[in-house]
Design a protein around this motif. Structure first.
Motif, PDB file in Angstrom:
ATOM      1  N   GLU A   8     -12.468   8.748  -3.887  1.00  0.00           N
ATOM      2  CA  GLU A   8     -12.846   8.454  -5.294  1.00  0.00           C
ATOM      3  C   GLU A   8     -14.503   8.990  -5.608  1.00  0.00           C
ATOM      4  N   LEU A  53     -15.813  -1.303  -2.446  1.00  0.00           N
ATOM      5  CA  LEU A  53     -14.817  -1.223  -1.556  1.00  0.00           C
ATOM      6  C   LEU A  53     -14.277  -2.744  -1.591  1.00  0.00           C
ATOM      7  N   LYS A 102     -17.686   0.386  -9.252  1.00  0.00           N
ATOM      8  CA  LYS A 102     -16.693  -0.347  -8.330  1.00  0.00           C
ATOM      9  C   LYS A 102     -16.998  -0.350  -6.949  1.00  0.00           C
ATOM     10  N   ASP A 156     -19.656  -1.517   0.332  1.00  0.00           N
ATOM     11  CA  ASP A 156     -19.065  -0.115  -0.114  1.00  0.00           C
ATOM     12  C   ASP A 156     -18.854   0.852   1.000  1.00  0.00           C
ATOM     13  N   GLU A 173       0.826  -1.426   0.090  1.00  0.00           N
ATOM     14  CA  GLU A 173       0.057   0.006  -0.052  1.00  0.00           C
ATOM     15  C   GLU A 173       0.649   1.259  -0.006  1.00  0.00           C
ATOM     16  N   ASP A 210      -7.250   2.041   2.110  1.00  0.00           N
ATOM     17  CA  ASP A 210      -8.351   1.862   0.870  1.00  0.00           C
ATOM     18  C   ASP A 210      -9.726   2.292   1.228  1.00  0.00           C
ATOM     19  N   ASP A 212     -13.116  -4.480  -5.329  1.00  0.00           N
ATOM     20  CA  ASP A 212     -12.065  -3.705  -6.058  1.00  0.00           C
ATOM     21  C   ASP A 212     -10.788  -2.894  -5.308  1.00  0.00           C
ATOM     22  N   TYR A 213     -10.871  -2.842  -3.908  1.00  0.00           N
ATOM     23  CA  TYR A 213      -9.924  -2.250  -3.377  1.00  0.00           C
ATOM     24  C   TYR A 213      -9.434  -3.494  -2.232  1.00  0.00           C
ATOM     25  N   ASP A 258      -9.232   5.738   0.332  1.00  0.00           N
ATOM     26  CA  ASP A 258      -8.943   6.229  -1.163  1.00  0.00           C
ATOM     27  C   ASP A 258     -10.391   5.896  -1.891  1.00  0.00           C
ATOM     28  N   ARG A 259     -11.081   4.897  -1.384  1.00  0.00           N
ATOM     29  CA  ARG A 259     -12.423   4.705  -2.041  1.00  0.00           C
ATOM     30  C   ARG A 259     -13.469   5.725  -1.826  1.00  0.00           C
ATOM     31  N   LYS A 295      -3.412  -1.173   5.008  1.00  0.00           N
ATOM     32  CA  LYS A 295      -3.876  -0.925   3.827  1.00  0.00           C
ATOM     33  C   LYS A 295      -5.419  -0.923   3.804  1.00  0.00           C
TER      34      LYS A 295
END
Length: 391
Positions: free
Chosen positions: A292, A310, A308, A243, A94, A285, A313-314, A288-289, A281
């Motif tokens: 996004e 969580l 996408k 998610d 990560e 993640d 995809d992450y 980051d999600r 991580k």
């Protein structure tokens, strides 16, 4: 008070904690000097506090300079630990180019800002000695005096440029830093305090039940429901989390308060034995999600409807299945983050929505449901072992 302000949990690793404490105290206390900078800027004065504080001003300035030097030394040591010694917990799948650059940038910027203070004070002392108008007497400043031999041959006009330039550099640097941290892991400077305040006070081994499931079971057994009304609770849209919108606000704040220090992953038994799981991580993640989704909405995009998720995809199922729920990551986190809470919600989705848990887990779930224990034998046979002992 102990965890957030006293940084108690960091002192499990004494040397980095000792140095980080100086950076932390320096950040808080040196800002008192920055307050003077700002007042001087608005009023057109120079060292506005000096006439009011008298000889104590010199003591305060020497203390500020001591903190500035300690911050400078700490930042240099941290840069060496990251880039030369390459301490293990600062690496990982990560820790891509940006997280590493982010950490180095902030250390370099802090070092330059501390040097600017020392250089400004050195030039100021020379200008005081030359009797230049506007420069009030502050007395000798121990640490910045070491820079005087470098600057004493400069002309008065050049010294004013150095002193004013350093002043402006520090002011602009402070405001630029305040903007930069909102895009950086150093947002924890502000979020660590509410994040710690809202962290759970329950024993770490306690895993919260899902309220909607608890109420459903109570209703089936004829027990009073926890629902505030006589009506059954609304059916949840989703069990667990797939998610970021399925997570709680506290889970999201945990992600943005993450310091990326790696203490959680360093203590994780799954990570230590080569599994893919890294609690750091997980936190990164989630952040980051979330970013996004928000960026997509801000640009008129689809947000959560971008195809996408969580989970998948992450964060992979292999990662969350490797977790032993031991809470080592929660115990290690200096700002009381709870990566396990996110992992449990993702696993609940896997089990209750997708039925995609490992086959061994599904067998255990089935046994608990039918036999009330992880083992496949009826409750009536549970104490047969005691009869066998009598024989």
């Amino acid at each position: 008070m102990l965890v957030a302000f006293g940084q108690k949990k960091m002192f499990k690793k004494f040397i980095p904690a000792f140095l980080h404490f100086f950076v932390y105290v320096g950040f808080l206390i040196i800002n008192l000097e920055v307050l003077e900078f700002i007042i001087d800027g608005f009023l057109g004065t120079h060292r506005v506090f000096a006439p009011f504080l008298g000889s104590f001003y010199n003591v305060a300035m020497n203390f500020f300079e001591f903190l500035a030097v300690m911050v400078l030394i700490s930042c240099i040591v941290f840069l060496i630990r990251r880039n030369i010694l390459k301490v293990g917990r600062f690496s990982g799948i990560e820790m891509t180019k940006w997280p590493k650059l982010d950490a180095n940038l902030i250390l370099i910027i802090e070092s330059i800002l501390m040097l600017a203070i020392l250089k400004m004070n050195a030039a100021d002392q020379i200008l005081q000695a030359r009797g230049v108008e506007h420069y009030v007497q502050t007395g000798s400043l121990f640490f910045s005096s070491m820079f005087i031999p470098i600057l004493e041959n400069f002309s008065t006009s050049m010294l004013i440029i150095v002193e004013r330039g350093s002043w402006w550099f520090h002011i602009i640097g402070i405001f630029a830093f305040a903007l930069y941290v909102t895009y950086s892991k150093h947002l924890h400077i502000f979020l660590a305090f509410p994040n710690t305040y809202f962290s759970s006070l329950d024993p770490k081994g306690k895993i919260e039940n899902m309220p909607v499931v608890t109420n459903e079971v109570k209703m089936m057994l004829g027990m009073p429901s926890d629902s505030p009304t006589d009506q059954p609770p609304a059916e949840p849209g989703r069990f667990g989390a797939k998610d970021v919108n399925d997570l709680s606000w506290l889970n999201i704040m945990n992600a943005f308060a993450c310091t990326e220090c790696g203490r959680c992953s360093d203590e994780c038994p799954a990570n230590q034995t080569g599994k893919k799981l890294s609690p750091r991580k997980i936190m990164m993640d989630v952040r980051d999600r979330a970013e996004e989704v928000v960026d997509g909405l801000a640009k008129g995009g689809k947000g959560l409807e971008d195809g996408k998720f969580l989970l998948g995809d992450y964060i992979t199922k292999e990662e969350i299945n490797a977790c032993t729920s031991c809470n080592a990551c929660v115990e290690a986190c200096p700002v009381n983050n709870d990566p396990l809470a996110v992992i449990l919600e993702l696993r609940r989705f896997m089990s209750m929505e997708e039925s995609s848990s490992p086959a061994e887990w599904n067998s255990m779930f089935s046994n608990i449901e039918t036999s009330f224990s992880p083992w496949k034998f009826p409750p009536s046979d549970r104490f047969n072992w005691a009869e066998d002992l009598k024989k």
